[in-house]
Design a protein around this motif. Structure first.
Motif, PDB file in Angstrom:
ATOM      1  N   SER A 280       0.602  -1.053  -0.193  1.00 46.38           N
ATOM      2  CA  SER A 280      -0.293  -0.061  -0.291  1.00 46.38           C
ATOM      3  C   SER A 280       0.402   1.439  -0.146  1.00 46.38           C
ATOM      4  CB  SER A 280      -1.202   0.134   1.518  1.00 46.38           C
ATOM      5  OG  SER A 280       0.129  -0.058   2.524  1.00 46.38           O
ATOM      6  N   SER A 281       2.403   0.880   0.012  1.00 48.34           N
ATOM      7  CA  SER A 281       2.535   2.348   0.278  1.00 48.34           C
ATOM      8  C   SER A 281       2.393   3.534   1.740  1.00 48.34           C
ATOM      9  CB  SER A 281       3.019   3.533  -0.942  1.00 48.34           C
ATOM     10  OG  SER A 281       3.199   2.059  -1.920  1.00 48.34           O
ATOM     11  N   ARG A 282       1.461   2.269   2.802  1.00 50.29           N
ATOM     12  CA  ARG A 282       1.640   3.524   3.775  1.00 50.29           C
ATOM     13  C   ARG A 282       1.794   2.221   4.712  1.00 50.29           C
ATOM     14  NH1 ARG A 282      -3.431   6.486   3.730  1.00 50.29           N
ATOM     15  NH2 ARG A 282      -3.011   7.007   5.536  1.00 50.29           N
ATOM     16  N   LYS A 283       2.359   3.518   5.713  1.00 49.68           N
ATOM     17  CA  LYS A 283       2.303   2.194   6.914  1.00 49.68           C
ATOM     18  C   LYS A 283       1.039   2.320   7.420  1.00 49.68           C
ATOM     19  CE  LYS A 283       4.922   4.567  11.542  1.00 49.68           C
ATOM     20  NZ  LYS A 283       5.857   2.674  11.024  1.00 49.68           N
ATOM     21  N   ILE A 284       1.047   1.000   8.543  1.00 50.72           N
ATOM     22  CA  ILE A 284       0.588   0.156   8.694  1.00 50.72           C
ATOM     23  C   ILE A 284       0.533   0.423  10.384  1.00 50.72           C
ATOM     24  CG2 ILE A 284      -0.645  -2.332   8.956  1.00 50.72           C
ATOM     25  CD1 ILE A 284      -0.432  -1.409   5.390  1.00 50.72           C
ATOM     26  N   PHE A 285      -0.243  -0.146  11.276  1.00 45.34           N
ATOM     27  CA  PHE A 285      -0.208   0.187  12.783  1.00 45.34           C
ATOM     28  C   PHE A 285      -1.788  -1.317  12.535  1.00 45.34           C
ATOM     29  CE2 PHE A 285      -1.491  -0.703  17.071  1.00 45.34           C
ATOM     30  CZ  PHE A 285      -0.094  -0.414  17.535  1.00 45.34           C
ATOM     31  N   LEU A 286      -0.872  -2.653  12.766  1.00 43.60           N
ATOM     32  CA  LEU A 286      -1.693  -3.993  12.688  1.00 43.60           C
ATOM     33  C   LEU A 286      -2.322  -4.553  14.886  1.00 43.60           C
ATOM     34  CD1 LEU A 286      -3.334  -6.324  11.536  1.00 43.60           C
ATOM     35  CD2 LEU A 286      -1.398  -7.232  11.600  1.00 43.60           C
ATOM     36  N   GLU A 287      -3.160  -4.503  14.719  1.00 40.42           N
ATOM     37  CA  GLU A 287      -3.249  -4.736  16.356  1.00 40.42           C
ATOM     38  C   GLU A 287      -4.059  -6.013  16.450  1.00 40.42           C
ATOM     39  OE1 GLU A 287      -5.681  -2.154  18.857  1.00 40.42           O
ATOM     40  OE2 GLU A 287      -7.524  -3.592  19.648  1.00 40.42           O
ATOM     41  N   LEU A 288      -3.581  -7.469  16.900  1.00 44.05           N
ATOM     42  CA  LEU A 288      -3.624  -8.471  16.275  1.00 44.05           C
ATOM     43  C   LEU A 288      -4.015  -9.370  17.821  1.00 44.05           C
ATOM     44  CD1 LEU A 288      -3.619 -10.235  14.025  1.00 44.05           C
ATOM     45  CD2 LEU A 288      -1.603 -11.431  13.845  1.00 44.05           C
ATOM     46  N   LEU A 289      -5.713  -9.927  17.492  1.00 46.95           N
ATOM     47  CA  LEU A 289      -5.503 -10.647  18.814  1.00 46.95           C
ATOM     48  C   LEU A 289      -5.818 -11.987  18.128  1.00 46.95           C
ATOM     49  CD1 LEU A 289      -7.929  -7.897  20.457  1.00 46.95           C
ATOM     50  CD2 LEU A 289      -5.583  -7.891  20.708  1.00 46.95           C
ATOM     51  N   VAL A 290      -5.336 -12.890  19.126  1.00 45.41           N
ATOM     52  CA  VAL A 290      -5.628 -14.311  19.300  1.00 45.41           C
ATOM     53  C   VAL A 290      -6.985 -14.630  20.019  1.00 45.41           C
ATOM     54  CG1 VAL A 290      -4.801 -16.529  19.103  1.00 45.41           C
ATOM     55  CG2 VAL A 290      -3.736 -14.403  18.829  1.00 45.41           C
ATOM     56  N   GLU A 291      -7.726 -15.731  19.372  1.00 40.64           N
ATOM     57  CA  GLU A 291      -9.128 -15.627  20.507  1.00 40.64           C
ATOM     58  C   GLU A 291      -9.604 -17.478  20.329  1.00 40.64           C
ATOM     59  OE1 GLU A 291     -13.362 -13.134  19.088  1.00 40.64           O
ATOM     60  OE2 GLU A 291     -11.635 -11.511  19.692  1.00 40.64           O
ATOM     61  N   ILE A 292     -10.282 -17.447  21.119  1.00 41.43           N
ATOM     62  CA  ILE A 292     -11.104 -18.953  21.260  1.00 41.43           C
ATOM     63  C   ILE A 292     -12.348 -19.299  20.637  1.00 41.43           C
ATOM     64  CG2 ILE A 292     -11.274 -21.373  21.794  1.00 41.43           C
ATOM     65  CD1 ILE A 292      -9.084 -20.698  24.030  1.00 41.43           C
ATOM     66  N   ASP A 293     -12.334 -19.787  19.484  1.00 39.37           N
ATOM     67  CA  ASP A 293     -13.575 -19.760  18.710  1.00 39.37           C
ATOM     68  C   ASP A 293     -13.847 -20.501  18.335  1.00 39.37           C
ATOM     69  OD1 ASP A 293     -16.011 -19.636  17.156  1.00 39.37           O
ATOM     70  OD2 ASP A 293     -15.542 -17.750  16.343  1.00 39.37           O
ATOM     71  N   LYS A 294     -14.755 -21.899  18.711  1.00 36.70           N
ATOM     72  CA  LYS A 294     -14.679 -23.477  18.725  1.00 36.70           C
ATOM     73  C   LYS A 294     -15.482 -23.704  17.632  1.00 36.70           C
ATOM     74  CE  LYS A 294     -13.625 -25.563  22.599  1.00 36.70           C
ATOM     75  NZ  LYS A 294     -14.249 -24.679  24.224  1.00 36.70           N
ATOM     76  N   HIS A 295     -16.212 -22.512  17.001  1.00 34.84           N
ATOM     77  CA  HIS A 295     -16.881 -22.728  15.774  1.00 34.84           C
ATOM     78  C   HIS A 295     -17.232 -21.866  14.657  1.00 34.84           C
ATOM     79  CE1 HIS A 295     -19.477 -24.915  18.912  1.00 34.84           C
ATOM     80  NE2 HIS A 295     -19.604 -23.747  19.797  1.00 34.84           N
ATOM     81  N   TRP A 296     -15.914 -21.827  14.513  1.00 25.88           N
ATOM     82  CA  TRP A 296     -15.991 -20.870  13.246  1.00 25.88           C
ATOM     83  C   TRP A 296     -15.832 -21.136  11.931  1.00 25.88           C
ATOM     84  CZ3 TRP A 296     -12.584 -22.027   9.275  1.00 25.88           C
ATOM     85  CH2 TRP A 296     -11.288 -22.210   9.697  1.00 25.88           C
ATOM     86  N   ALA A 297     -15.079 -22.739  12.131  1.00 25.06           N
ATOM     87  CA  ALA A 297     -15.020 -23.793  10.646  1.00 25.06           C
ATOM     88  C   ALA A 297     -16.995 -23.490  10.092  1.00 25.06           C
ATOM     89  CB  ALA A 297     -14.666 -24.638  11.250  1.00 25.06           C
ATOM     90  N   GLU A 298     -17.756 -23.944  11.078  1.00 28.88           N
ATOM     91  CA  GLU A 298     -19.344 -23.851  11.439  1.00 28.88           C
ATOM     92  C   GLU A 298     -19.734 -22.968  10.171  1.00 28.88           C
ATOM     93  OE1 GLU A 298     -20.406 -25.562  15.028  1.00 28.88           O
ATOM     94  OE2 GLU A 298     -18.345 -26.930  15.279  1.00 28.88           O
ATOM     95  N   ARG A 299     -19.704 -21.321  11.115  1.00 31.59           N
ATOM     96  CA  ARG A 299     -19.971 -20.448  10.484  1.00 31.59           C
ATOM     97  C   ARG A 299     -19.794 -19.809   9.305  1.00 31.59           C
ATOM     98  NH1 ARG A 299     -18.334 -17.083  15.185  1.00 31.59           N
ATOM     99  NH2 ARG A 299     -16.408 -16.790  14.146  1.00 31.59           N
ATOM    100  N   ASP A 300     -18.429 -20.727   8.690  1.00 33.52           N
ATOM    101  CA  ASP A 300     -17.405 -20.645   7.772  1.00 33.52           C
ATOM    102  C   ASP A 300     -18.147 -20.832   6.878  1.00 33.52           C
ATOM    103  OD1 ASP A 300     -15.025 -19.288   6.210  1.00 33.52           O
ATOM    104  OD2 ASP A 300     -15.725 -21.755   5.428  1.00 33.52           O
ATOM    105  N   ILE A 301     -18.998 -22.727   7.229  1.00 36.67           N
ATOM    106  CA  ILE A 301     -20.177 -23.173   5.919  1.00 36.67           C
ATOM    107  C   ILE A 301     -20.960 -22.898   6.002  1.00 36.67           C
ATOM    108  CG2 ILE A 301     -21.360 -25.370   6.186  1.00 36.67           C
ATOM    109  CD1 ILE A 301     -18.520 -26.489   7.903  1.00 36.67           C
TER     110      ILE A 301
END
Ligand SMILES: Nc1nc2c(ncn2[C@@H]2O[C@H](COP(=O)(O)OP(=O)(O)OP(=O)(O)O)[C@@H](O)[C@H]2O)c(=O)[nH]1
Ligand SMILES: [Mg+2]
Length: 303
Positions: A280-301
């Motif tokens: 992007s040729s821009r400066k970026i601040f990335l706030e990255l968290l880790v979360e437990i979500d047992k059901h993301w796969a079902e939502r994805d489907i």
């Protein structure tokens, strides 16, 4: 002059098929001369069909990169991912079957070959990784017998961008000169939406870049437990603030993703940020968290 008159502008749909890890996404990036799909040494890095428009003086092609098909899958995501490629084949004018000739052939190839056989499209066999298929790593002889089922055969190195122009020319030569109004219209709609130049305006693209880095820095089964969601992208003038979460299914995975003293998550975040800044040729601040979500796969489907 004569050649230009003879060369009719063509429009077509090309679907890239192959078992996981053969270099389909790397090949699409080489064709497009830019990163439109993420890549990694892990199987089924690509989870969804990705369509982009390629354009040159010969016409326009809608390319679809598909996830590699695996023979036996038990997990939800693997099952869903396996249904992607078959959905895409029906409308193809040409299918590219990408093989990694630096790896021995095994039964994993059969499902893909079965899919190719069912297709009425023209067929190109693409021998990839010719840069690596040297000496004991040259397994070309194990794949040769497949050639008779294909209209054309071509050897490339996606990573070294070898013979990519040759492949593009071959595709244009083989595209049928039929009425392709709907392909032309679809290509125009996609281009109007800004594809393939997907950038920071696309949360999905940012999520994919972060997922790619997670795949590169995590090992064994951990990447398969991961999904990435981007919550917000805010332009703060001096920088772009991105908030994203890595979702995983179990506490033990969360610990591995964070790493000792947060080392892993920092590595993933740093590399994602660097790539997004370069793009992007821009400066970026990335706030990255880790979360437990047992059901993301079902939502994805359900999506
Ligand atoms: N040496 C070499 N490596 C390659 C080449 N093409 C791809 N690779 C590597 O092979 C690995 C898999 O590449 P991908 O493009 O992600 O493979 P894919 O077929 O899209 O895989 P899935 O999305 O999992 O189905 C990556 O580590 C690439 O860098 C090539 O021409 N030569
Ligand atoms: Mg891929």
């Amino acid at each position: 002059m004569k050649k230009i008159i003879e060369n009719k502008i063509k429009f077509g749909r090309v679907v890239i098929l192959g078992r996981p890890n053969t270099g389909k996404s790397t090949l699409l990036n080489a064709i497009m001369s830019q990163k439109v799909a993420i890549t990694s040494p892990m199987a089924q890095t690509t989870r969804k069909n990705t369509r982009v428009v390629f354009e040159n003086e010969n016409g326009k092609i809608i390319f679809s990169d598909t996830p590699g098909i695996i023979n036996k899958v038990s997990d939800l995501i693997g099952k869903r991912v396996n249904t992607e490629a078959p959905k895409e084949v029906g409308r193809a004018d040409i299918v590219l079957c990408v093989l990694d000739i630096s790896r021995p052939k095994n039964e994993e190839e059969n499902k893909v070959i079965g899919l190719v056989r069912k297709s009425k499209a023209k067929k190109i066999l693409v021998y990839n990784k010719i840069d690596q298929a040297i000496g004991s790593k040259d397994h070309l002889a194990e794949y040769n017998y497949l050639e008779e089922e294909f209209d054309k055969v071509i050897s490339v190195s996606a990573i070294k961008e070898k013979n990519i122009k040759g492949l593009i020319n071959l595709i244009f030569e083989m595209l049928p000169e039929k009425d392709s109004k709907s392909t032309e219209e679809d290509a125009e709609i996609m281009q109007a939406k800004g594809k393939p130049v997907i950038g920071l305006n696309s949360k999905d693209y940012i999520a994919e870049i972060i997922r790619e880095k997670a795949y590169l820095f995590l090992r064994k089964e951990v990447p398969y437990s991961v999904n990435v969601e981007v919550d917000s992208v805010v332009d703060k003038k001096k920088l772009i603030l991105i908030k994203a979460r890595i979702l995983t299914t179990a506490d033990r995975y969360k610990k591995m993703i964070i790493g000792v003293g947060g080392k892993k998550i920092k590595e993933i975040g740093y590399n994602a940020r660097k790539e997004l800044e370069l793009m992007s040729s821009r400066k970026i601040f990335l706030e990255l968290l880790v979360e437990i979500d047992k059901h993301w796969a079902e939502r994805d489907i359900e999506r």
